[in-house]
Scaffold this motif. Structure first.
Motif, short mmCIF file in Angstrom:
data_model
loop_
_atom_site.label_atom_id
_atom_site.label_comp_id
_atom_site.label_asym_id
_atom_site.label_seq_id
_atom_site.Cartn_x
_atom_site.Cartn_y
_atom_site.Cartn_z
N PHE A 47 8.59 -11.41 -4.82
CA PHE A 47 8.06 -10.26 -5.54
C PHE A 47 9.17 -9.27 -5.81
CE2 PHE A 47 5.28 -6.56 -6.19
CZ PHE A 47 4.26 -7.14 -6.91
N GLY A 48 9.12 -8.64 -6.96
CA GLY A 48 10.10 -7.62 -7.32
C GLY A 48 9.43 -6.33 -7.75
N ILE A 49 9.99 -5.21 -7.35
CA ILE A 49 9.50 -3.90 -7.76
C ILE A 49 10.67 -3.16 -8.38
CG2 ILE A 49 8.42 -1.73 -7.05
CD1 ILE A 49 7.23 -3.16 -4.66
N GLY A 50 10.54 -2.85 -9.67
CA GLY A 50 11.61 -2.14 -10.36
C GLY A 50 11.71 -0.69 -9.95
N SER A 51 12.79 -0.08 -10.33
CA SER A 51 13.01 1.33 -10.01
C SER A 51 12.00 2.21 -10.76
CB SER A 51 14.43 1.73 -10.38
OG SER A 51 14.62 3.12 -10.22
N MET A 98 3.47 5.42 -6.07
CA MET A 98 3.36 5.29 -7.51
C MET A 98 2.14 6.04 -8.04
SD MET A 98 4.67 1.53 -8.66
CE MET A 98 3.98 0.59 -7.32
N SER A 99 1.12 6.20 -7.21
CA SER A 99 -0.03 7.00 -7.61
C SER A 99 0.38 8.45 -7.85
CB SER A 99 -1.12 6.91 -6.53
OG SER A 99 -2.21 7.75 -6.84
N GLU A 100 1.27 8.94 -6.99
CA GLU A 100 1.77 10.31 -7.19
C GLU A 100 2.64 10.39 -8.45
OE1 GLU A 100 0.99 13.02 -5.54
OE2 GLU A 100 -0.42 11.80 -4.40
N SER A 150 0.83 -1.20 0.00
CA SER A 150 0.00 0.00 0.00
C SER A 150 0.87 1.25 0.00
CB SER A 150 -0.93 0.00 1.22
OG SER A 150 -1.85 -1.08 1.16
N THR A 151 1.98 1.20 0.74
CA THR A 151 2.89 2.34 0.76
C THR A 151 3.51 2.57 -0.61
OG1 THR A 151 3.42 1.91 3.09
CG2 THR A 151 4.96 3.28 1.86
N ALA A 152 3.95 1.48 -1.24
CA ALA A 152 4.55 1.59 -2.58
C ALA A 152 3.52 2.08 -3.59
CB ALA A 152 5.12 0.24 -3.01
N GLU A 153 2.31 1.54 -3.53
CA GLU A 153 1.28 1.92 -4.49
C GLU A 153 0.88 3.37 -4.34
OE1 GLU A 153 -2.27 2.56 -6.61
OE2 GLU A 153 -2.19 2.61 -4.42
N ILE A 161 10.72 10.92 -5.44
CA ILE A 161 9.75 10.00 -4.84
C ILE A 161 10.30 8.57 -4.86
CG2 ILE A 161 7.49 8.92 -5.18
CD1 ILE A 161 6.49 11.64 -6.17
N ALA A 162 10.91 8.20 -5.98
CA ALA A 162 11.47 6.84 -6.10
C ALA A 162 12.58 6.61 -5.08
CB ALA A 162 12.00 6.62 -7.52
N ASN A 163 13.36 7.64 -4.80
CA ASN A 163 14.50 7.48 -3.90
C ASN A 163 14.13 7.57 -2.42
OD1 ASN A 163 16.33 7.16 -6.00
ND2 ASN A 163 16.73 9.36 -6.17
N THR A 164 12.99 8.18 -2.11
CA THR A 164 12.64 8.41 -0.70
C THR A 164 11.53 7.51 -0.17
OG1 THR A 164 11.11 10.19 -1.34
CG2 THR A 164 13.38 10.81 -0.82
N THR A 165 10.78 6.87 -1.04
CA THR A 165 9.69 6.00 -0.57
C THR A 165 10.27 4.81 0.17
OG1 THR A 165 8.27 6.64 -2.43
CG2 THR A 165 7.71 4.62 -1.26
N SER A 166 9.87 4.64 1.43
CA SER A 166 10.41 3.55 2.23
C SER A 166 9.37 3.08 3.23
CB SER A 166 11.69 3.98 2.97
OG SER A 166 11.40 5.04 3.88
N PHE A 167 9.61 1.90 3.79
CA PHE A 167 8.75 1.33 4.83
C PHE A 167 9.66 0.72 5.88
CE2 PHE A 167 6.33 -1.96 6.93
CZ PHE A 167 5.07 -1.39 7.09
N ALA A 168 9.65 1.32 7.06
CA ALA A 168 10.49 0.85 8.16
C ALA A 168 11.97 0.76 7.74
CB ALA A 168 10.00 -0.49 8.70
N GLY A 169 12.41 1.73 6.95
CA GLY A 169 13.80 1.75 6.50
C GLY A 169 14.06 0.98 5.23
N LEU A 170 13.06 0.28 4.72
CA LEU A 170 13.23 -0.51 3.50
C LEU A 170 12.82 0.33 2.29
CD1 LEU A 170 13.73 -3.30 2.12
CD2 LEU A 170 11.29 -3.76 2.46
#
Length: 489
Positions: free
Chosen positions: A364-368, A81-83, A75-78, A126-135
């Motif tokens: 699962f993989g999420i590309g840059s 990506m919505s932005e 949900s955090t990643a999505e 946005i791509a460089n700063t989006t994180s979840f618990a440091g990930l």
């Protein structure tokens, strides 16, 4: 009996009183703890089964927590990506506006370019700063790592999921079994010019155009006119050797590969002249008449499984490997020439089951999502549309920039769709399934281990009565030996 050295009645009373006391202690312990099995001696078999169930319950509980955490990650990643998608749509509008030369000054185009520069910079940020618990989620940290990809054979590889099992690497073998083809038609005139005037309708996957030619027009001029409209029709033409080896034939070919690409070059019905016009599927006497041709998608085996083809692209969707791959034209048209590379790591693993097994994990993989990775090698990448880039608006490349943005929008949208599909069809269903298992296992474990208060209170009353009676009986048994004194009087 008149023996006094051994009071058998007392011994019997003591033994039964001890049993009643033990039973009373068991009932009191079960009622105070609420558990039927407090010691292994209470029910050895029940203890073994209940401990196994407790282990399963603990694993399922943690698996539910893992799935819910995975949902939060996706949900955090999505959301980020919505932005990114919103910024891409804004860039698209600015690009379309800049293409309107008739109503836009040079200064306004430059202003649009500045906005695009800012938006592209924001996408990378946005791509460089989006994180979840440091990930980090969108900077490519969760993408799969490939080794040995030959860029002259395989232009692009996007790995969505890979199951390494117990290995640290995963080899990927690609072999084309049916080549990709463009759509093509041929016209043989027997001369290097048109024998009469003709009005043509040229249709391809991008659109339709109508062209008029006069009698005696050179075939090279016909090809030139058709090629000037290639960007709007998707059809190009060239002069080729005819049956006698002379330049007396035209070849009409689609710009793209696959079943979506087609070519249709026909004389407009009702127009003057052009009775000679008849296209074929090849040159020569054996060629068959055809007024439309469709291309062929590539078909390939990837690790022994048939991969779905679309033009030059192939997609594989198996439990072991999910990927999209863009093949080079040479490889896509070469049957039986294997190409290979290796996945050396990357991606992320979601533990969704109570056992640490590959069958209970989802990879699962999420590309840059940075600007230099949005797009493709064919049309270009988003970073090329900023000021100074080869596809910037100030260089007059609005059309190229528009195609790159469309590819980037598709890429982001597809990734968001994959995340949504995984959240809905994998994580949510997994949680519901685990919750049902947890409920059933907890009920079964409770039936084995928990105390039945109705039964235990009844047994407690019985034990209390037996203890009281046993105490009185023991007293009587102890006093019975005193009757011997009467014999001494």
């Amino acid at each position: 009996m008149a023996r006094i050295n051994t009071n058998v009645s007392s011994l019997i009373a003591q033994q039964n009183l001890a049993r009643s006391n033990d039973d009373l202690q068991v009932r009191l312990q079960r009622l105070s703890t609420g558990v039927r099995i407090n010691n292994s001696s209470d029910d050895p078999a029940g203890l073994i089964i209940s401990e196994r169930m407790r282990s399963e319950i603990g694993g399922i509980t943690q698996a539910i927590d893992n799935a819910e955490r995975a949902t939060n990650v996706l949900s955090t990643a999505e959301a980020s990506m919505s932005e990114v998608a919103s910024l891409l749509n804004s860039i698209k509008a600015l690009t379309i506006e800049a293409a309107n030369d008739a109503g836009l000054s040079r200064e306004e185009v430059e202003a649009n370019q500045l906005q695009i520069d800012s938006a592209v910079e924001s996408i990378t940020r946005i791509a460089n700063t989006t994180s979840f618990a440091g990930l980090k989620l969108l900077d490519g940290s969760l993408d799969y790592v490939t080794s040995g990809v030959a860029p002259d054979k395989i232009k692009d590889v996007r790995v969505h999921s890979a199951n390494f099992g117990g290995d640290s690497t995963l080899p990927v073998n690609v072999e084309v079994v049916a080549s990709a083809q463009k759509a093509g038609l041929f016209l043989s005139t027997g001369a290097t010019t048109l024998p009469s005037a003709v009005t043509l309708e040229v249709a391809g996957e991008k659109g339709v155009d109508v062209l008029q030619f006069s009698s005696g027009t050179a075939l090279s001029a016909v090809a030139f006119s058709i090629n000037r409209a290639t960007d709007s029709t998707g059809v190009r033409a060239e002069v080729v050797d005819g049956e006698a080896g002379t330049d007396d034939a035209l070849k009409f070919e689609s710009t793209g590969y696959g079943t979506d690409a087609f070519v249709s070059v026909q004389r407009v019905p009702g127009s003057d002249g052009g009775e000679f016009w008849e296209t074929h599927d090849d040159v020569g006497a054996s060629a068959a008449a055809a007024n439309r041709d469709t291309g062929e998608d590539v078909t390939a085996l990837i690790n022994g499984s048939i991969a779905e083809g679309k033009g030059l692209n192939v997609s594989l969707n198996t439990n072991a490997l999910k990927l999209d791959m863009e093949l080079d034209e040479t490889l896509a048209q070469t049957v039986g020439s294997p190409e290979s590379f290796t996945l050396t790591g990357g991606g992320t693993t979601f533990q969704l089951g109570p056992q640490v097994e590959s069958s209970q994990q989802v990879n699962f993989g999420i590309g840059s999502m940075s600007a230099n990775r949005l797009g493709n090698s064919l049309s270009g990448y988003l970073s090329s549309i900023v000021s100074g880039g080869e596809n910037s608006l100030t260089n007059g490349n609005a059309a190229e920039a528009s195609r790159i943005i469309d590819d980037a929008i598709t890429q982001v949208s597809v990734t968001r769709g994959r995340l949504g599909a995984m959240e809905r069809n994998t994580l949510q269903t997994n949680v519901r399934s685990l919750q049902t298992s947890l409920e059933n296992l907890s009920a079964a474990e409770s039936r084995i281990r928990d105390a039945d208060f109705a039964k235990e209170t009844s047994a407690l009353t019985r034990a209390q009565i037996l203890t009281s009676v046993g105490t009185n009986v023991l007293t009587t048994a102890n006093n019975s030996a005193q009757n011997v004194l009467q014999l001494l009087q």
